[in-house]
Enzyme design. Structure first.
Site, PDB file in Angstrom:
ATOM      1  N   GLN A   1       0.907  -1.372   0.071  1.00  0.00           N
ATOM      2  CA  GLN A   1      -0.015  -0.143  -0.016  1.00  0.00           C
ATOM      3  C   GLN A   1       0.740   1.406   0.044  1.00  0.00           C
ATOM      4  OE1 GLN A   1      -4.089   0.052   1.842  1.00  0.00           O
ATOM      5  NE2 GLN A   1      -3.147   1.271   3.513  1.00  0.00           N
TER       6      GLN A   1
ATOM      7  N   GLU B   1      -2.852   9.482  -0.848  1.00  0.00           N
ATOM      8  CA  GLU B   1      -2.282   9.940   0.157  1.00  0.00           C
ATOM      9  C   GLU B   1      -1.092  11.131  -0.624  1.00  0.00           C
ATOM     10  OE1 GLU B   1      -0.883   7.079   2.722  1.00  0.00           O
ATOM     11  OE2 GLU B   1      -2.623   6.955   3.747  1.00  0.00           O
TER      12      GLU B   1
ATOM     13  N   ASP C   1       4.455  -0.062   4.218  1.00  0.00           N
ATOM     14  CA  ASP C   1       3.267  -0.318   4.611  1.00  0.00           C
ATOM     15  C   ASP C   1       2.775  -1.378   3.814  1.00  0.00           C
ATOM     16  OD1 ASP C   1       0.880  -0.822   5.746  1.00  0.00           O
ATOM     17  OD2 ASP C   1       0.061   1.347   5.633  1.00  0.00           O
TER      18      ASP C   1
ATOM     19  N   GLU D   1       5.389  -1.921   8.009  1.00  0.00           N
ATOM     20  CA  GLU D   1       4.304  -1.832   8.938  1.00  0.00           C
ATOM     21  C   GLU D   1       3.185  -3.031   8.290  1.00  0.00           C
ATOM     22  OE1 GLU D   1       0.460   1.218   8.797  1.00  0.00           O
ATOM     23  OE2 GLU D   1       2.421   2.094   8.558  1.00  0.00           O
TER      24      GLU D   1
ATOM     25  N   ASP E   1      -0.158  -2.041  12.803  1.00  0.00           N
ATOM     26  CA  ASP E   1      -1.190  -0.865  12.570  1.00  0.00           C
ATOM     27  C   ASP E   1      -2.838  -1.802  12.998  1.00  0.00           C
ATOM     28  OD1 ASP E   1      -3.338   0.989  12.045  1.00  0.00           O
ATOM     29  OD2 ASP E   1      -2.723   0.869   9.652  1.00  0.00           O
TER      30      ASP E   1
ATOM     31  N   LYS F   1      -3.388   6.134  15.442  1.00  0.00           N
ATOM     32  CA  LYS F   1      -4.390   7.010  14.641  1.00  0.00           C
ATOM     33  C   LYS F   1      -5.464   7.052  15.684  1.00  0.00           C
ATOM     34  CE  LYS F   1      -3.450   4.331  10.284  1.00  0.00           C
ATOM     35  NZ  LYS F   1      -3.806   3.407   9.537  1.00  0.00           N
TER      36      LYS F   1
ATOM     37  N   ARG G   1      -4.846   9.417   8.059  1.00  0.00           N
ATOM     38  CA  ARG G   1      -5.688   8.465   7.479  1.00  0.00           C
ATOM     39  C   ARG G   1      -5.823   8.881   5.880  1.00  0.00           C
ATOM     40  NH1 ARG G   1      -8.186   4.823  10.920  1.00  0.00           N
ATOM     41  NH2 ARG G   1      -7.864   3.332   9.081  1.00  0.00           N
ATOM     42  N   SER G   2      -6.055   7.946   5.056  1.00  0.00           N
ATOM     43  CA  SER G   2      -6.045   8.042   3.802  1.00  0.00           C
ATOM     44  C   SER G   2      -7.199   9.098   3.227  1.00  0.00           C
ATOM     45  CB  SER G   2      -6.469   6.868   2.989  1.00  0.00           C
ATOM     46  OG  SER G   2      -7.557   6.281   3.430  1.00  0.00           O
TER      47      SER G   2
ATOM     48  N   LYS H   1       3.567   9.789  10.131  1.00  0.00           N
ATOM     49  CA  LYS H   1       3.201   9.457   8.970  1.00  0.00           C
ATOM     50  C   LYS H   1       2.055  10.449   8.307  1.00  0.00           C
ATOM     51  CE  LYS H   1       1.796   5.305   7.287  1.00  0.00           C
ATOM     52  NZ  LYS H   1       1.174   4.102   7.278  1.00  0.00           N
TER      53      LYS H   1
END
EC number: 4.2.1.11
Length: 424
Positions: A165, A207, A244, A283, A310, A335, A364-365, A386
């Site tokens: 990702q 992102e 990730d 991740e 995560d 998060k 977050r995205s 991040k």
């Protein structure tokens, strides 16, 4: 304790960076001060995350509206926190958690609860005339985090065939957040030129990273190494790589395989990539419920690189404690919207730090212009953050906020990468 009460809460439905609805919340005190927060939203979510309440009314926003959560803010949560001391964050959060009454905040929605939680803390900071990071973290909050910059997007953040990702760079050789941002921007623009030269697409994913059609994860890593070198930096010394994998997104729960490969083979693939590239952080290399895989990955690579959980932990103190007791991973992604309150976010971070696990504050995205996570990274001295690539204003806003904080802190500020494996 100074007594300033919550007098009102305003909220509305707004759009996030993907064009889907989310919540804006404004908490107002009887002193006339206020705090605002916009709630982010994820695309690849852990199954044990606190629930983001959506309307599922297909006549609006393809069912993704948040009018139920909005109503819960105004009709359910405002009455129970109205009159509460704005400086009693733990009480504010516990009242809302109790009003919800479910383990994952599914009744009222973590998005409704988090919006109030963050906005209340910001209102408290505003009442004292303090920066948000200083109010939350106190006088010892002074660490500027090393960013993980997502330059190539794949997986659920892009429709380009890449399995993993996020393919990230970490400017570990920087001495300030200002320099780290400059280094990342240099590599970003060099990478864009490389992609253009190869007739590859330079459109960006959720992102802000590029989302070219590539044949393999290795090809993405090769491009990053080349971009680092052509930008005048040493791979592994000045700029390292991070992944990730978001492995849950390509894990078959029935066959317990990763696109046909066993967890042992998945770990071998990751170990091979670490041998061939200057990777110092991975991740979600395994699926969130593949505990045998996590145990093997940590045993194989946990003494060499940062192993980040995560989906494994979802910022939940109970799951973090369980993972630590089993020796799984050595770092926790944080998060706030995975758990739903600032209090529980703080508990998760402190638990991880007390047990020697590093933490990374994460976006977050689906983001907004809200820069809360930049302040929280400094407040909790996480040493890592991040917040996406060097494009898209909802990502850049966080970098700009970090640079502003660095300027405010002056000589007290310390740019520090908390990853113990940096540069190895």
């Amino acid at each position: 304790m100074l007594e300033v009460a919550i007098s009102d809460i305003q909220a509305r439905e707004i759009l996030d960076s993907r064009g889907y609805p989310t919540l804006y919340v404004k908490v107002i005190t009887d002193a006339g001060t206020f705090g605002e927060a916009c709630v982010p939203s994820g695309a690849s979510t852990g199954i044990k995350e606190a629930l983001e309440l959506r309307d599922h009314d297909t006549s609006r926003y393809q069912g993704k509206g948040v009018l139920q959560a909005l109503n819960n803010v105004k009709e359910v949560l405002l009455p129970v926190v109205q009159g509460v001391n704005i400086f009693d964050q733990i009480l504010i959060d516990s009242i809302m958690v109790e009003a919800d009454g479910t383990p994952n905040k599914e009744k009222l929605g973590a998005n409704a609860i988090l919006g109030i939680s963050l906005a209340a803390a910001k209102a408290a900071a505003a009442t004292l005339g303090q920066p948000f990071y200083r109010y939350v973290g106190g006088c010892f909050s002074h660490v500027l985090p090393c960013p993980m910059m997502n330059l190539i997007n794949g997986g659920m953040h892009a429709n380009n065939g890449l399995q993993f990702q996020e393919f990230m760079i970490r400017p570990i050789g920087a001495t300030s957040i200002k320099e780290a941002v400059r280094m990342g921007a240099d590599v970003f623009h060099t990478l864009k030129k490389l992609l253009n030269d190869k007739n590859l697409a330079t459109g960006v994913g959720d992102e802000g990273g590029f989302a070219p059609q590539l044949k393999s994860n290795s090809e993405a890593l090769d491009l990053l190494v080349l971009a680092i070198e052509k930008s005048g930096f040493q791979p592994g010394k000045e700029i390292s790589l991070a992944l990730d994998c978001a492995a849950s997104s390509f894990y078959d729960t029935k066959t317990k395989t990763y696109e046909g490969k066993s967890y042992q083979e998945q770990v071998e693939i990751l170990a091979d990539l670490c041998d061939r590239y200057p990777i110092d952080s991975i991740e979600d290399g395994l699926a969130e419920e593949d505990f045998d895989g996590w145990d093997l990955l940590t045993a194989e690579l946990g003494d060499a690189i940062q192993i980040v959980g995560d989906d494994l932990f979802v910022t939940n103190p109970e799951l973090i404690a369980e993972g630590i007791s089993k020796g799984r991973a050595n770092a926790v992604l944080i998060k706030p919207n995975q758990i739903g309150t600032l209090t529980e976010t703080s508990e998760a971070i402190q638990l991880a730090h007390n047990q020697g696990y590093t933490t990374i504050l994460s976006h977050r995205s689906g983001e907004t212009e809200d820069t809360t996570i930049a302040d929280l990274a400094v407040a909790f001295n996480t040493g890592q953050i991040k917040t996406g690539s060097l494009s898209r204003s909802e990502r850049i806003a966080k970098y700009n906020r970090l640079m502003a904080i660095e300027e405010e802190l002056g000589p007290v500020g310390l740019f520090k990468d908390s990853n113990p494996f940096s540069g190895e």
